[in-house]
Design a protein around this motif. Sequence first.
Motif, PDB file in Angstrom:
ATOM      1  N   LEU A  94      -5.804  -6.516  -4.711  1.00  0.00           N
ATOM      2  CA  LEU A  94      -6.106  -5.123  -4.366  1.00  0.00           C
ATOM      3  C   LEU A  94      -5.367  -4.706  -3.102  1.00  0.00           C
ATOM      4  O   LEU A  94      -4.958  -3.541  -2.967  1.00  0.00           O
ATOM      5  CB  LEU A  94      -7.609  -4.939  -4.190  1.00  0.00           C
ATOM      6  N   GLU A  95      -5.192  -5.656  -2.189  1.00  0.00           N
ATOM      7  CA  GLU A  95      -4.420  -5.399  -0.974  1.00  0.00           C
ATOM      8  C   GLU A  95      -2.994  -4.981  -1.328  1.00  0.00           C
ATOM      9  O   GLU A  95      -2.454  -4.008  -0.783  1.00  0.00           O
ATOM     10  CB  GLU A  95      -4.413  -6.674  -0.130  1.00  0.00           C
ATOM     11  N   TRP A  96      -2.405  -5.692  -2.279  1.00  0.00           N
ATOM     12  CA  TRP A  96      -1.044  -5.376  -2.711  1.00  0.00           C
ATOM     13  C   TRP A  96      -0.991  -4.047  -3.465  1.00  0.00           C
ATOM     14  O   TRP A  96      -0.070  -3.248  -3.273  1.00  0.00           O
ATOM     15  CB  TRP A  96      -0.467  -6.506  -3.557  1.00  0.00           C
ATOM     16  N   LEU A  97      -1.958  -3.802  -4.329  1.00  0.00           N
ATOM     17  CA  LEU A  97      -1.973  -2.529  -5.045  1.00  0.00           C
ATOM     18  C   LEU A  97      -2.051  -1.362  -4.069  1.00  0.00           C
ATOM     19  O   LEU A  97      -1.358  -0.348  -4.235  1.00  0.00           O
ATOM     20  CB  LEU A  97      -3.166  -2.479  -6.008  1.00  0.00           C
ATOM     21  N   ASN A  98      -2.872  -1.511  -3.040  1.00  0.00           N
ATOM     22  CA  ASN A  98      -3.000  -0.438  -2.052  1.00  0.00           C
ATOM     23  C   ASN A  98      -1.758  -0.311  -1.192  1.00  0.00           C
ATOM     24  O   ASN A  98      -1.362   0.801  -0.827  1.00  0.00           O
ATOM     25  CB  ASN A  98      -4.240  -0.665  -1.183  1.00  0.00           C
ATOM     26  N   PHE A  99      -1.128  -1.416  -0.869  1.00  0.00           N
ATOM     27  CA  PHE A  99       0.117  -1.375  -0.102  1.00  0.00           C
ATOM     28  C   PHE A  99       1.202  -0.636  -0.885  1.00  0.00           C
ATOM     29  O   PHE A  99       1.906   0.237  -0.348  1.00  0.00           O
ATOM     30  CB  PHE A  99       0.582  -2.790   0.236  1.00  0.00           C
ATOM     31  N   VAL A 100       1.339  -0.976  -2.153  1.00  0.00           N
ATOM     32  CA  VAL A 100       2.353  -0.309  -2.979  1.00  0.00           C
ATOM     33  C   VAL A 100       2.039   1.180  -3.102  1.00  0.00           C
ATOM     34  O   VAL A 100       2.928   2.029  -2.987  1.00  0.00           O
ATOM     35  CB  VAL A 100       2.451  -0.965  -4.370  1.00  0.00           C
ATOM     36  N   HIS A 105       4.955   3.563  -2.316  1.00  0.00           N
ATOM     37  CA  HIS A 105       5.064   4.695  -3.230  1.00  0.00           C
ATOM     38  C   HIS A 105       5.175   6.012  -2.465  1.00  0.00           C
ATOM     39  O   HIS A 105       6.076   6.823  -2.722  1.00  0.00           O
ATOM     40  CB  HIS A 105       3.843   4.705  -4.156  1.00  0.00           C
ATOM     41  N   LYS A 106       4.275   6.234  -1.528  1.00  0.00           N
ATOM     42  CA  LYS A 106       4.301   7.480  -0.773  1.00  0.00           C
ATOM     43  C   LYS A 106       5.563   7.597   0.078  1.00  0.00           C
ATOM     44  O   LYS A 106       6.108   8.695   0.258  1.00  0.00           O
ATOM     45  CB  LYS A 106       3.053   7.597   0.101  1.00  0.00           C
ATOM     46  N   GLY A 107       6.032   6.467   0.581  1.00  0.00           N
ATOM     47  CA  GLY A 107       7.283   6.493   1.337  1.00  0.00           C
ATOM     48  C   GLY A 107       8.464   6.864   0.461  1.00  0.00           C
ATOM     49  O   GLY A 107       9.306   7.689   0.837  1.00  0.00           O
ATOM     50  N   MET A 108       8.512   6.281  -0.734  1.00  0.00           N
ATOM     51  CA  MET A 108       9.604   6.599  -1.645  1.00  0.00           C
ATOM     52  C   MET A 108       9.538   8.051  -2.106  1.00  0.00           C
ATOM     53  O   MET A 108      10.574   8.676  -2.356  1.00  0.00           O
ATOM     54  CB  MET A 108       9.560   5.669  -2.861  1.00  0.00           C
ATOM     55  N   ALA A 109       8.336   8.611  -2.196  1.00  0.00           N
ATOM     56  CA  ALA A 109       8.196  10.008  -2.610  1.00  0.00           C
ATOM     57  C   ALA A 109       8.922  10.952  -1.658  1.00  0.00           C
ATOM     58  O   ALA A 109       9.439  12.000  -2.079  1.00  0.00           O
ATOM     59  CB  ALA A 109       6.721  10.383  -2.702  1.00  0.00           C
ATOM     60  N   VAL A 110       8.973  10.579  -0.391  1.00  0.00           N
ATOM     61  CA  VAL A 110       9.695  11.396   0.597  1.00  0.00           C
ATOM     62  C   VAL A 110      11.160  11.540   0.198  1.00  0.00           C
ATOM     63  O   VAL A 110      11.773  12.601   0.376  1.00  0.00           O
ATOM     64  CB  VAL A 110       9.582  10.766   2.003  1.00  0.00           C
ATOM     65  N   ASN A 128      11.696   3.846   8.094  1.00  0.00           N
ATOM     66  CA  ASN A 128      10.381   3.610   7.509  1.00  0.00           C
ATOM     67  C   ASN A 128      10.410   2.628   6.343  1.00  0.00           C
ATOM     68  O   ASN A 128       9.626   1.684   6.293  1.00  0.00           O
ATOM     69  CB  ASN A 128       9.775   4.944   7.055  1.00  0.00           C
ATOM     70  N   LEU A 129      11.305   2.843   5.402  1.00  0.00           N
ATOM     71  CA  LEU A 129      11.293   2.042   4.181  1.00  0.00           C
ATOM     72  C   LEU A 129      11.928   0.668   4.352  1.00  0.00           C
ATOM     73  O   LEU A 129      11.528  -0.284   3.679  1.00  0.00           O
ATOM     74  CB  LEU A 129      11.998   2.804   3.056  1.00  0.00           C
ATOM     75  N   ARG A 130      12.885   0.561   5.240  1.00  0.00           N
ATOM     76  CA  ARG A 130      13.581  -0.713   5.389  1.00  0.00           C
ATOM     77  C   ARG A 130      12.620  -1.850   5.711  1.00  0.00           C
ATOM     78  O   ARG A 130      12.733  -2.951   5.154  1.00  0.00           O
ATOM     79  CB  ARG A 130      14.653  -0.599   6.473  1.00  0.00           C
ATOM     80  N   SER A 131      11.672  -1.609   6.608  1.00  0.00           N
ATOM     81  CA  SER A 131      10.720  -2.656   6.987  1.00  0.00           C
ATOM     82  C   SER A 131       9.844  -3.054   5.800  1.00  0.00           C
ATOM     83  O   SER A 131       9.455  -4.223   5.665  1.00  0.00           O
ATOM     84  CB  SER A 131       9.852  -2.198   8.154  1.00  0.00           C
ATOM     85  N   ASN A 160       7.738  -0.850 -10.806  1.00  0.00           N
ATOM     86  CA  ASN A 160       7.885   0.581 -11.041  1.00  0.00           C
ATOM     87  C   ASN A 160       8.506   1.271  -9.825  1.00  0.00           C
ATOM     88  O   ASN A 160       9.518   1.988  -9.924  1.00  0.00           O
ATOM     89  CB  ASN A 160       6.506   1.164 -11.350  1.00  0.00           C
ATOM     90  N   VAL A 161       7.926   1.046  -8.651  1.00  0.00           N
ATOM     91  CA  VAL A 161       8.398   1.739  -7.448  1.00  0.00           C
ATOM     92  C   VAL A 161       9.754   1.199  -6.990  1.00  0.00           C
ATOM     93  O   VAL A 161      10.604   1.967  -6.518  1.00  0.00           O
ATOM     94  CB  VAL A 161       7.352   1.631  -6.325  1.00  0.00           C
TER      95      VAL A 161
END
Length: 204
Positions: A94-100, A105-110, A128-131, A160-161
Amino acid sequence: MKLYYAPGSCGLASQIAMQEVGQAYTLVKVDFKTKTTVEGDYLKVSPKGFIPVLQMEDGDQLTEGAVILQWIADQHPDRQLLPAFGSRARYTALEWLNFVASDLHKGMAVMFSPFLDEATKQRFAEGNLRSKFQYIDEHLRQNDYVLGERFSVADAYLYNVLSWPHRVNIDMAGYHHIARFMERMEQRPSVQAALKAEGLAAQG
């Protein structure tokens, strides 16, 4: 059962999970620009206007990709797509699902936003995304899948992401363990079937 989706968007993970458990479903394509489907006004299906939406035979609906993935896994416990309730491994999943969902996911949406210019998007990706990619790549250095040796629904969401960076000019060449993960995922029949259903090409 219906899955409302848009090609290449975040409904792919739900498809992969349903393919893994052998769940029959019908795809309903959503036009994001007009918020319509062949059935009519999509906002009548989902006032949020987002995908995916999983609609049951009785009309009940689930939204939010991470929740749909958990539901699919819990409906088919014999497939072990999530660890057992109450186990420590369950909370890791669940930790991983929430991280993604919340970070990646929200970062990639940008990067898909029509309100930002290309230079701003590239600065965001670097800052942001590189890390996030580095963290994932390091984790996959020692693990075939998110939870180790066994596939879970967290892998479906992560795949997916991670299929999006090439669409927004993010260079992933240095992330060798991510590349191997993507290739490994694309060897799974469930992933191949989901990609084919959406008319998408593999990334590996």
